[in-house]
Design a protein around this motif. Structure first.
Motif, PDB file in Angstrom:
ATOM      1  N   GLY A   1      41.071  34.006  35.686  1.00 18.15           N
ATOM      2  CA  GLY A   1      40.630  35.391  35.556  1.00 18.15           C
ATOM      3  C   GLY A   1      41.510  36.349  36.321  1.00 18.15           C
ATOM      4  N   ARG A   2      41.676  37.548  35.747  1.00 18.46           N
ATOM      5  CA  ARG A   2      42.574  38.530  36.341  1.00 18.46           C
ATOM      6  C   ARG A   2      41.918  39.363  37.414  1.00 18.46           C
ATOM      7  NH1 ARG A   2      44.417  41.684  31.145  1.00 18.46           N
ATOM      8  NH2 ARG A   2      42.188  41.427  30.731  1.00 18.46           N
ATOM      9  N   THR A   3      40.581  39.325  37.532  1.00 21.41           N
ATOM     10  CA  THR A   3      39.886  40.182  38.482  1.00 21.41           C
ATOM     11  C   THR A   3      39.296  39.392  39.635  1.00 21.41           C
ATOM     12  OG1 THR A   3      37.862  40.051  37.160  1.00 21.41           O
ATOM     13  CG2 THR A   3      39.360  41.906  36.731  1.00 21.41           C
ATOM     14  N   PHE A   4      39.960  38.328  40.015  1.00 24.79           N
ATOM     15  CA  PHE A   4      39.478  37.447  41.076  1.00 24.79           C
ATOM     16  C   PHE A   4      39.145  38.228  42.336  1.00 24.79           C
ATOM     17  CE2 PHE A   4      39.049  33.512  43.313  1.00 24.79           C
ATOM     18  CZ  PHE A   4      39.575  33.712  44.567  1.00 24.79           C
ATOM     19  N   SER A   5      39.982  39.203  42.678  1.00 24.77           N
ATOM     20  CA  SER A   5      39.803  39.938  43.924  1.00 24.77           C
ATOM     21  C   SER A   5      38.552  40.805  43.924  1.00 24.77           C
ATOM     22  CB  SER A   5      41.027  40.802  44.196  1.00 24.77           C
ATOM     23  OG  SER A   5      41.184  41.770  43.175  1.00 24.77           O
TER      24      SER A   5
ATOM     25  N   ALA B   1      28.307  29.557  52.854  1.00 22.32           N
ATOM     26  CA  ALA B   1      29.163  30.643  53.347  1.00 22.32           C
ATOM     27  C   ALA B   1      29.546  31.537  52.183  1.00 22.32           C
ATOM     28  CB  ALA B   1      30.414  30.075  54.007  1.00 22.32           C
ATOM     29  N   ALA B   2      29.920  32.772  52.518  1.00 29.05           N
ATOM     30  CA  ALA B   2      30.398  33.706  51.501  1.00 29.05           C
ATOM     31  C   ALA B   2      31.458  34.609  52.111  1.00 29.05           C
ATOM     32  CB  ALA B   2      29.253  34.537  50.927  1.00 29.05           C
ATOM     33  N   ILE B   3      32.281  35.172  51.226  1.00 23.96           N
ATOM     34  CA  ILE B   3      33.369  36.030  51.675  1.00 23.96           C
ATOM     35  C   ILE B   3      33.488  37.217  50.728  1.00 23.96           C
ATOM     36  CG2 ILE B   3      35.103  34.687  50.395  1.00 23.96           C
ATOM     37  CD1 ILE B   3      36.999  35.169  52.812  1.00 23.96           C
ATOM     38  N   GLY B   4      33.748  38.392  51.298  1.00 26.67           N
ATOM     39  CA  GLY B   4      33.860  39.593  50.502  1.00 26.67           C
ATOM     40  C   GLY B   4      35.189  39.698  49.785  1.00 26.67           C
ATOM     41  N   TRP B   5      35.342  40.810  49.053  1.00 22.72           N
ATOM     42  CA  TRP B   5      36.507  41.001  48.200  1.00 22.72           C
ATOM     43  C   TRP B   5      37.826  40.829  48.933  1.00 22.72           C
ATOM     44  CZ3 TRP B   5      35.376  45.996  44.874  1.00 22.72           C
ATOM     45  CH2 TRP B   5      34.274  45.743  44.051  1.00 22.72           C
TER      46      TRP B   5
ATOM     47  N   ASP C   1      42.568  33.514  49.161  1.00 24.97           N
ATOM     48  CA  ASP C   1      43.917  33.988  48.897  1.00 24.97           C
ATOM     49  C   ASP C   1      43.883  34.611  47.505  1.00 24.97           C
ATOM     50  OD1 ASP C   1      46.589  34.364  48.257  1.00 24.97           O
ATOM     51  OD2 ASP C   1      47.243  32.557  49.284  1.00 24.97           O
ATOM     52  N   ASN C   2      43.798  35.925  47.452  1.00 23.71           N
ATOM     53  CA  ASN C   2      43.658  36.591  46.154  1.00 23.71           C
ATOM     54  C   ASN C   2      44.915  36.456  45.301  1.00 23.71           C
ATOM     55  OD1 ASN C   2      41.024  37.352  46.637  1.00 23.71           O
ATOM     56  ND2 ASN C   2      41.573  39.368  47.431  1.00 23.71           N
ATOM     57  N   ALA C   3      46.065  36.276  45.940  1.00 20.68           N
ATOM     58  CA  ALA C   3      47.301  36.090  45.169  1.00 20.68           C
ATOM     59  C   ALA C   3      47.313  34.749  44.451  1.00 20.68           C
ATOM     60  CB  ALA C   3      48.506  36.197  46.097  1.00 20.68           C
ATOM     61  N   LYS C   4      46.586  33.784  45.014  1.00 22.14           N
ATOM     62  CA  LYS C   4      46.533  32.446  44.415  1.00 22.14           C
ATOM     63  C   LYS C   4      45.214  32.198  43.692  1.00 22.14           C
ATOM     64  CE  LYS C   4      49.638  30.272  47.764  1.00 22.14           C
ATOM     65  NZ  LYS C   4      49.801  29.178  48.757  1.00 22.14           N
ATOM     66  N   ASN C   5      44.337  33.212  43.644  1.00 25.40           N
ATOM     67  CA  ASN C   5      43.029  33.034  42.992  1.00 25.40           C
ATOM     68  C   ASN C   5      42.288  31.813  43.534  1.00 25.40           C
ATOM     69  OD1 ASN C   5      43.643  35.263  41.459  1.00 25.40           O
ATOM     70  ND2 ASN C   5      43.216  34.296  39.492  1.00 25.40           N
ATOM     71  N   THR C   6      42.292  31.668  44.840  1.00 29.02           N
ATOM     72  CA  THR C   6      41.714  30.479  45.446  1.00 29.02           C
ATOM     73  C   THR C   6      40.863  30.848  46.656  1.00 29.02           C
ATOM     74  OG1 THR C   6      43.586  29.140  44.721  1.00 29.02           O
ATOM     75  CG2 THR C   6      42.206  28.213  46.436  1.00 29.02           C
ATOM     76  N   VAL C   7      39.742  30.168  46.787  1.00 29.70           N
ATOM     77  CA  VAL C   7      38.898  30.289  47.970  1.00 29.70           C
ATOM     78  C   VAL C   7      38.828  28.922  48.638  1.00 29.70           C
ATOM     79  CG1 VAL C   7      36.767  29.896  46.632  1.00 29.70           C
ATOM     80  CG2 VAL C   7      36.658  31.077  48.854  1.00 29.70           C
ATOM     81  N   TYR C   8      38.768  28.943  49.960  1.00 24.25           N
ATOM     82  CA  TYR C   8      38.805  27.710  50.735  1.00 24.25           C
ATOM     83  C   TYR C   8      37.563  27.607  51.626  1.00 24.25           C
ATOM     84  CZ  TYR C   8      43.749  28.194  49.543  1.00 24.25           C
ATOM     85  OH  TYR C   8      44.934  28.362  48.870  1.00 24.25           O
ATOM     86  N   LEU C   9      37.237  26.371  51.967  1.00 32.79           N
ATOM     87  CA  LEU C   9      36.220  26.124  52.983  1.00 32.79           C
ATOM     88  C   LEU C   9      36.773  25.055  53.915  1.00 32.79           C
ATOM     89  CD1 LEU C   9      33.344  26.915  53.917  1.00 32.79           C
ATOM     90  CD2 LEU C   9      32.533  24.851  52.727  1.00 32.79           C
TER      91      LEU C   9
ATOM     92  N   THR D   1      29.544  39.100  40.998  1.00 32.00           N
ATOM     93  CA  THR D   1      30.083  40.425  40.713  1.00 32.00           C
ATOM     94  C   THR D   1      29.554  41.485  41.676  1.00 32.00           C
ATOM     95  OG1 THR D   1      28.334  40.752  39.070  1.00 32.00           O
ATOM     96  CG2 THR D   1      30.454  39.928  38.273  1.00 32.00           C
ATOM     97  N   SER D   2      28.767  41.061  42.643  1.00 24.71           N
ATOM     98  CA  SER D   2      28.270  41.999  43.651  1.00 24.71           C
ATOM     99  C   SER D   2      29.436  42.613  44.425  1.00 24.71           C
ATOM    100  CB  SER D   2      27.339  41.271  44.618  1.00 24.71           C
ATOM    101  OG  SER D   2      27.014  42.098  45.707  1.00 24.71           O
ATOM    102  N   SER D   3      29.242  43.830  44.895  1.00 20.45           N
ATOM    103  CA  SER D   3      30.284  44.487  45.688  1.00 20.45           C
ATOM    104  C   SER D   3      30.150  44.167  47.179  1.00 20.45           C
ATOM    105  CB  SER D   3      30.230  46.004  45.488  1.00 20.45           C
ATOM    106  OG  SER D   3      28.950  46.502  45.872  1.00 20.45           O
ATOM    107  N   THR D   4      29.052  43.538  47.552  1.00 19.81           N
ATOM    108  CA  THR D   4      28.848  43.138  48.945  1.00 19.81           C
ATOM    109  C   THR D   4      28.415  41.675  48.988  1.00 19.81           C
ATOM    110  OG1 THR D   4      26.537  43.856  48.907  1.00 19.81           O
ATOM    111  CG2 THR D   4      28.153  45.461  49.651  1.00 19.81           C
TER     112      THR D   4
END
Length: 124
Positions: free
Chosen positions: A26-30, A49-53, A73-81, A100-103
């Motif tokens: 997806g192009r809107t990962f961030s 756990a959760a992380i914002g934009w 890492d928004n450049a890699k479209n990846t989230v880590y734990l 899709t929440s903003s918070t």
């Protein structure tokens, strides 16, 4: 539409570490809040756990504070734990999810997309 694929699970001894990754399409990962959840056998799915934009905001369940770190890492479209000082009670299937929440949100019903899960087993 977002597709999420987790990796990095496995078997580790108590006190050890693992790093889970979740790659997203997806192009809107961030623009997604990203979360990690887990489900141990016979229990309900639990928020971890959760992380914002931007990655500057994070939130953890009390049981993992100081041991787990969520990052993205928004450049890699990846989230880590990153999971350190693992305990047998951390044994579960771990899922990443996107909202899709903003918070940052905690309840699972706020998350729109889910990965298939990766097993983490911590032996004593």
């Amino acid at each position: 539409q977002v597709q999420l694929v987790e990796s990095g699970g496995g078997l580790v001894q108590a006190g050890g570490s693992l790093r889970l990754s979740c790659a997203a399409s997806g192009r809107t990962f961030s623009r997604y809040v990203l979360g990690w959840f887990r489900r141990a056998p016979g229990t309900e799915r639990e928020f971890v756990a959760a992380i914002g934009w931007s990655g500057s905001s994070t939130y953890y369940v009390d049981s993992v504070k100081g041991r787990f770190t969520i990052s993205r890492d928004n450049a890699k479209n990846t989230v880590y734990l990153q999971m350190n000082s693992l305990k047998p009670e951390d044994t579960a299937v771990y899922y990443c999810a996107a909202s899709t929440s903003s918070t940052i949100v905690v309840p699972s019903h706020f998350y729109d997309y889910w990965g298939q899960g990766t097993q983490v087993t911590v032996s004593s």
